[in-house]
Design a protein around this motif. Structure first.
Motif, PDB file in Angstrom:
ATOM      1  N   LEU A 262     -12.290   1.830  -6.749  1.00 12.25           N
ATOM      2  CA  LEU A 262     -12.120   1.802  -5.297  1.00 12.25           C
ATOM      3  C   LEU A 262     -11.598   0.441  -4.834  1.00 12.25           C
ATOM      4  CD1 LEU A 262     -15.383   3.548  -4.031  1.00 12.25           C
ATOM      5  CD2 LEU A 262     -13.047   4.337  -3.604  1.00 12.25           C
ATOM      6  N   GLY A 263     -12.188  -0.612  -5.376  1.00  9.67           N
ATOM      7  CA  GLY A 263     -11.782  -1.945  -4.981  1.00  9.67           C
ATOM      8  C   GLY A 263     -10.326  -2.223  -5.298  1.00  9.67           C
ATOM      9  N   ALA A 264      -9.867  -1.824  -6.483  1.00 12.47           N
ATOM     10  CA  ALA A 264      -8.470  -2.049  -6.856  1.00 12.47           C
ATOM     11  C   ALA A 264      -7.531  -1.303  -5.920  1.00 12.47           C
ATOM     12  CB  ALA A 264      -8.252  -1.615  -8.302  1.00 12.47           C
ATOM     13  N   LEU A 265      -7.881  -0.062  -5.589  1.00 11.72           N
ATOM     14  CA  LEU A 265      -7.049   0.708  -4.667  1.00 11.72           C
ATOM     15  C   LEU A 265      -7.018   0.056  -3.291  1.00 11.72           C
ATOM     16  CD1 LEU A 265      -8.143   4.351  -5.616  1.00 11.72           C
ATOM     17  CD2 LEU A 265      -6.053   3.146  -6.294  1.00 11.72           C
ATOM     18  N   ARG A 266      -8.139  -0.464  -2.840  1.00 15.91           N
ATOM     19  CA  ARG A 266      -8.191  -1.100  -1.519  1.00 15.91           C
ATOM     20  C   ARG A 266      -7.386  -2.393  -1.486  1.00 15.91           C
ATOM     21  NH1 ARG A 266     -14.667  -0.039  -0.290  1.00 15.91           N
ATOM     22  NH2 ARG A 266     -14.423   2.198   0.165  1.00 15.91           N
ATOM     23  N   LEU A 267      -7.420  -3.144  -2.573  1.00 18.68           N
ATOM     24  CA  LEU A 267      -6.671  -4.397  -2.592  1.00 18.68           C
ATOM     25  C   LEU A 267      -5.174  -4.154  -2.503  1.00 18.68           C
ATOM     26  CD1 LEU A 267      -8.474  -6.746  -5.144  1.00 18.68           C
ATOM     27  CD2 LEU A 267      -8.953  -6.324  -2.738  1.00 18.68           C
ATOM     28  N   LEU A 268      -4.693  -3.077  -3.103  1.00 22.72           N
ATOM     29  CA  LEU A 268      -3.260  -2.793  -3.100  1.00 22.72           C
ATOM     30  C   LEU A 268      -2.832  -1.985  -1.876  1.00 22.72           C
ATOM     31  CD1 LEU A 268      -2.731  -2.048  -6.892  1.00 22.72           C
ATOM     32  CD2 LEU A 268      -2.225  -4.147  -5.644  1.00 22.72           C
ATOM     33  N   GLY A 269      -3.707  -1.100  -1.396  1.00 28.12           N
ATOM     34  CA  GLY A 269      -3.383  -0.320  -0.205  1.00 28.12           C
ATOM     35  C   GLY A 269      -2.068   0.408  -0.333  1.00 28.12           C
ATOM     36  N   ASP A 270      -1.227   0.299   0.685  1.00 26.63           N
ATOM     37  CA  ASP A 270       0.067   0.982   0.689  1.00 26.63           C
ATOM     38  C   ASP A 270       1.060   0.357  -0.282  1.00 26.63           C
ATOM     39  OD1 ASP A 270      -0.839   2.746   2.606  1.00 26.63           O
ATOM     40  OD2 ASP A 270      -0.050   1.582   4.295  1.00 26.63           O
ATOM     41  N   GLU A 271       0.727  -0.801  -0.861  1.00 24.32           N
ATOM     42  CA  GLU A 271       1.613  -1.428  -1.838  1.00 24.32           C
ATOM     43  C   GLU A 271       1.445  -0.834  -3.234  1.00 24.32           C
ATOM     44  OE1 GLU A 271       0.332  -5.417  -1.419  1.00 24.32           O
ATOM     45  OE2 GLU A 271       1.555  -5.830   0.344  1.00 24.32           O
ATOM     46  N   LEU A 272       0.477   0.062  -3.402  1.00 24.82           N
ATOM     47  CA  LEU A 272       0.287   0.713  -4.698  1.00 24.82           C
ATOM     48  C   LEU A 272       1.551   1.482  -5.060  1.00 24.82           C
ATOM     49  CD1 LEU A 272      -1.669   1.483  -7.032  1.00 24.82           C
ATOM     50  CD2 LEU A 272      -2.311   3.476  -5.661  1.00 24.82           C
ATOM     51  N   ALA A 273       2.170   1.153  -6.169  1.00 23.96           N
ATOM     52  CA  ALA A 273       3.473   1.714  -6.539  1.00 23.96           C
ATOM     53  C   ALA A 273       3.437   2.475  -7.853  1.00 23.96           C
ATOM     54  CB  ALA A 273       4.515   0.601  -6.590  1.00 23.96           C
TER      55      ALA A 273
ATOM     56  N   THR B 299       4.157 -11.542   0.329  1.00 19.13           N
ATOM     57  CA  THR B 299       3.580 -12.007  -0.927  1.00 19.13           C
ATOM     58  C   THR B 299       3.409 -10.826  -1.881  1.00 19.13           C
ATOM     59  OG1 THR B 299       2.393 -13.718   0.246  1.00 19.13           O
ATOM     60  CG2 THR B 299       1.671 -13.241  -1.983  1.00 19.13           C
ATOM     61  N   SER B 300       3.771 -11.046  -3.144  1.00 19.95           N
ATOM     62  CA  SER B 300       3.643  -9.967  -4.131  1.00 19.95           C
ATOM     63  C   SER B 300       2.180  -9.589  -4.316  1.00 19.95           C
ATOM     64  CB  SER B 300       4.222 -10.421  -5.472  1.00 19.95           C
ATOM     65  OG  SER B 300       3.859  -9.516  -6.495  1.00 19.95           O
ATOM     66  N   PRO B 301       1.877  -8.275  -4.374  1.00 22.87           N
ATOM     67  CA  PRO B 301       0.482  -7.885  -4.617  1.00 22.87           C
ATOM     68  C   PRO B 301       0.006  -8.265  -6.001  1.00 22.87           C
ATOM     69  CG  PRO B 301       1.929  -5.973  -4.710  1.00 22.87           C
ATOM     70  CD  PRO B 301       2.757  -7.109  -4.213  1.00 22.87           C
ATOM     71  N   ALA B 302       0.954  -8.602  -6.901  1.00 18.88           N
ATOM     72  CA  ALA B 302       0.560  -8.999  -8.251  1.00 18.88           C
ATOM     73  C   ALA B 302       0.124 -10.461  -8.330  1.00 18.88           C
ATOM     74  CB  ALA B 302       1.719  -8.760  -9.231  1.00 18.88           C
ATOM     75  N   ASP B 303       0.151 -11.152  -7.191  1.00 15.86           N
ATOM     76  CA  ASP B 303      -0.279 -12.544  -7.155  1.00 15.86           C
ATOM     77  C   ASP B 303      -1.802 -12.592  -7.125  1.00 15.86           C
ATOM     78  OD1 ASP B 303      -1.068 -14.897  -4.955  1.00 15.86           O
ATOM     79  OD2 ASP B 303       0.313 -15.508  -6.546  1.00 15.86           O
ATOM     80  N   VAL B 304      -2.410 -13.296  -8.075  1.00 12.50           N
ATOM     81  CA  VAL B 304      -3.853 -13.266  -8.228  1.00 12.50           C
ATOM     82  C   VAL B 304      -4.561 -13.864  -7.021  1.00 12.50           C
ATOM     83  CG1 VAL B 304      -3.935 -15.444  -9.520  1.00 12.50           C
ATOM     84  CG2 VAL B 304      -5.749 -13.761  -9.823  1.00 12.50           C
TER      85      VAL B 304
ATOM     86  N   ALA C 242      -0.603  -3.200 -10.243  1.00  8.92           N
ATOM     87  CA  ALA C 242       0.588  -3.772  -9.624  1.00  8.92           C
ATOM     88  C   ALA C 242       1.646  -4.100 -10.667  1.00  8.92           C
ATOM     89  CB  ALA C 242       0.215  -5.021  -8.829  1.00  8.92           C
ATOM     90  N   ARG C 243       1.235  -4.642 -11.779  1.00 13.50           N
ATOM     91  CA  ARG C 243       2.210  -5.079 -12.782  1.00 13.50           C
ATOM     92  C   ARG C 243       2.779  -3.910 -13.578  1.00 13.50           C
ATOM     93  NH1 ARG C 243      -0.894 -10.699 -14.651  1.00 13.50           N
ATOM     94  NH2 ARG C 243      -0.569 -11.758 -12.635  1.00 13.50           N
ATOM     95  N   LEU C 244       2.007  -2.838 -13.746  1.00 12.82           N
ATOM     96  CA  LEU C 244       2.575  -1.652 -14.374  1.00 12.82           C
ATOM     97  C   LEU C 244       3.701  -1.091 -13.511  1.00 12.82           C
ATOM     98  CD1 LEU C 244      -0.623   0.199 -15.680  1.00 12.82           C
ATOM     99  CD2 LEU C 244       1.185  -0.864 -17.060  1.00 12.82           C
ATOM    100  N   ALA C 245       3.584  -1.250 -12.209  1.00 16.83           N
ATOM    101  CA  ALA C 245       4.632  -0.777 -11.307  1.00 16.83           C
ATOM    102  C   ALA C 245       5.830  -1.700 -11.284  1.00 16.83           C
ATOM    103  CB  ALA C 245       4.072  -0.634  -9.892  1.00 16.83           C
ATOM    104  N   ASP C 246       5.674  -2.937 -11.768  1.00 22.58           N
ATOM    105  CA  ASP C 246       6.765  -3.911 -11.710  1.00 22.58           C
ATOM    106  C   ASP C 246       7.798  -3.718 -12.801  1.00 22.58           C
ATOM    107  OD1 ASP C 246       5.803  -5.127  -9.472  1.00 22.58           O
ATOM    108  OD2 ASP C 246       4.785  -6.761 -10.526  1.00 22.58           O
ATOM    109  N   GLY C 247       7.545  -2.739 -13.707  1.00 22.88           N
ATOM    110  CA  GLY C 247       8.571  -2.447 -14.708  1.00 22.88           C
ATOM    111  C   GLY C 247       8.103  -2.505 -16.139  1.00 22.88           C
TER     112      GLY C 247
END
Length: 460
Positions: free
Chosen positions: A139-150, A2-7, A450-455
């Protein structure tokens, strides 16, 4: 996957993470990091160390506690992104305002306490919103994305925002390369209302000055000399009365005014949120949001004069007042300070001696909030708030450090967001964080990253 950009994915992750995130926020609130109190400098240092430890706990290896020109400690944490990815700077501050009279609080100011309030549950405590919740949101935003942070992320948590960010220019100069970013998210402002997000696009600036009026070299008997010799307190009162016209508009010549966004601010909401006493009329002309966001305002916030109790029958030789003047976007602090000083000297009654000392200033700002990064942010906020589009608002207060960021990184897109709402009561007793909106802020920031990383190209 599932995309991390999914709310909905991010909301589910936050539900799992929230107990830990709440505990971390509450631990920060318990630290009495009052930067204005020299006796609590150790607490400010402890707050920086706790913030650094939380960031290291997210696997960020490059975490430093820094200071410049003898200022309070700040934290810089860097996590590089993939080659070619944008870098996002996440700002908050870990210092807090003095708590004031503990008796005015519904619960101890440094013991975070969840209670009911109008509009929902809140976490009360000094710094629970302003701005340790900003740290927790990052902190929360970083935790939600974890290793998917791009994207590349730099977290910058300042330690002296509540005392004017005096050494921030030196910090930005010394660590310019480490802090450079394509997008800057400043989590230290407010939303339009509970359930309605906002991006702050303008803030008034500040000129604070102490004015002293002297009419005598020493006090003299009011019966012997009253009627001939002016007393300084009456002279000061007359001088202060010249600062507004009969409608309540600021009467200092040369100050800038401008239009404001076409935003409805209902009368009943204005009265409820401002705390104005029953029967008191508004001052000034123009729409409510113009008077609050894009016109100058002037207040007397302190007086030095003999107390009523114990006062003698003596003509007061000198009296002093502190003036707080908010200046509109489009003005400059230097120009406004010069205009105020000139007005006070020109209107001195009865030849009284007038001394004006400018204590501090802050520049007003106006952000041209257009471009891809702003489009991504608005979409992220609307999704996190279930389709409620963010309001572009002005703020009547001043956050002088934002001008420093705009000057240091002119090509970056600066997004001024926040965890507060009109009933947060930042700086006052019973400061409280609206917990449901806090969750939305965390999800919105994770969506943004997440969406800034999507392009989406992060250009201003």
């Amino acid at each position: 996957m599932t995309s991390p950009a999914d709310v909905e994915t991010l909301r589910a992750r936050l539900a799992e993470q929230m107990p830990r995130l709440r505990a971390d926020l509450e631990d920060l609130v318990r630290i009495e990091s009052v930067s204005a109190d020299p006796a609590r400098a150790g607490e400010v240092r402890r707050s920086a160390e706790a913030t650094a430890a939380l960031l290291r706990g997210e696997g960020i290896e490059d975490v430093r506690i820094v200071a410049a020109d003898g200022g309070a400690p700040a934290v810089i944490a860097r996590r590089p992104g993939p080659p070619g990815a944008p870098t996002v700077l996440l700002y908050a501050h870990h210092d807090v305002q003095p708590e004031g009279d503990h008796a005015a609080w519904g619960s101890p100011p440094f013991e975070p306490t969840e209670r009911d309030s109008p509009g929902g549950r809140r976490l009360f405590g000094r710094g629970a919103a302003d701005d340790k919740a900003g740290i927790a949101a990052h902190l929360g935003a970083l935790r939600l994305l974890g290793d998917e942070l791009a994207v590349g992320v730099t977290v910058f948590v300042e330690g002296e925002e509540e005392v004017g960010s005096e050494t921030l220019p030196a910090l930005l100069a010394e660590h310019r390369e480490a802090l450079a970013a394509d997008v800057i998210v400043i989590a230290d402002s407010t939303n339009w209302d509970v359930g309605v997000p906002a991006l702050t696009t303008s803030l008034r600036g500040l000129v604070r000055a102490d004015v002293t009026v002297r009419t005598l070299t020493h006090g003299v008997h009011s019966g012997m000399w009253g009627g001939l010799v002016p007393d300084a307190l009456i002279a000061l009162s007359r001088l202060l009365a010249t600062l507004h016209d009969d409608t309540g508009d600021v009467a200092v010549a040369g100050l800038h005014t401008g239009p404001a966004a076409d935003v409805d601010y209902p009368e009943e909401r204005l009265r409820a949120e401002s705390g104005v006493a029953a029967g008191v009329d508004w001052i000034g002309t123009g729409s409510a949001v113009e008077r609050l966001w894009t016109r100058p305002a002037l207040s007397v916030t302190g007086l030095d004069a003999p107390a009523v109790d114990g006062a003698s029958n003596t003509l007061v030789p000198a009296a002093r007042a502190k003036i707080s003047m908010r200046i509109a976007p489009g003005d400059t602090a230097a120009s406004a300070a010069e205009a105020l000083t000139a007005h006070l000297h020109a209107h001195a009654p009865w030849g009284a001696q007038v001394d004006v000392r400018v204590v501090d200033t802050g520049e007003p700002i106006a952000i041209h909030a257009e471009g891809p990064a702003y489009d991504v942010a608005r979409g992220a906020f609307a999704d996190a708030w279930d389709g409620v589009a963010p309001v572009d608002l002005g703020v009547g207060g001043s956050i002088p450090f934002i001008a420093e960021f705009l000057g240091a990184f002119p090509d970056a897109a600066v997004l001024v967001t926040g965890v507060e709402d009109p009933d947060t009561r930042a700086h006052g007793a019973d400061e409280g964080l609206h917990l449901e909106d806090f969750a939305r802020v965390v999800v919105a920031e994770a969506l943004l990253l997440a969406r800034l990383a999507d392009g989406s190209a992060p250009t201003s």
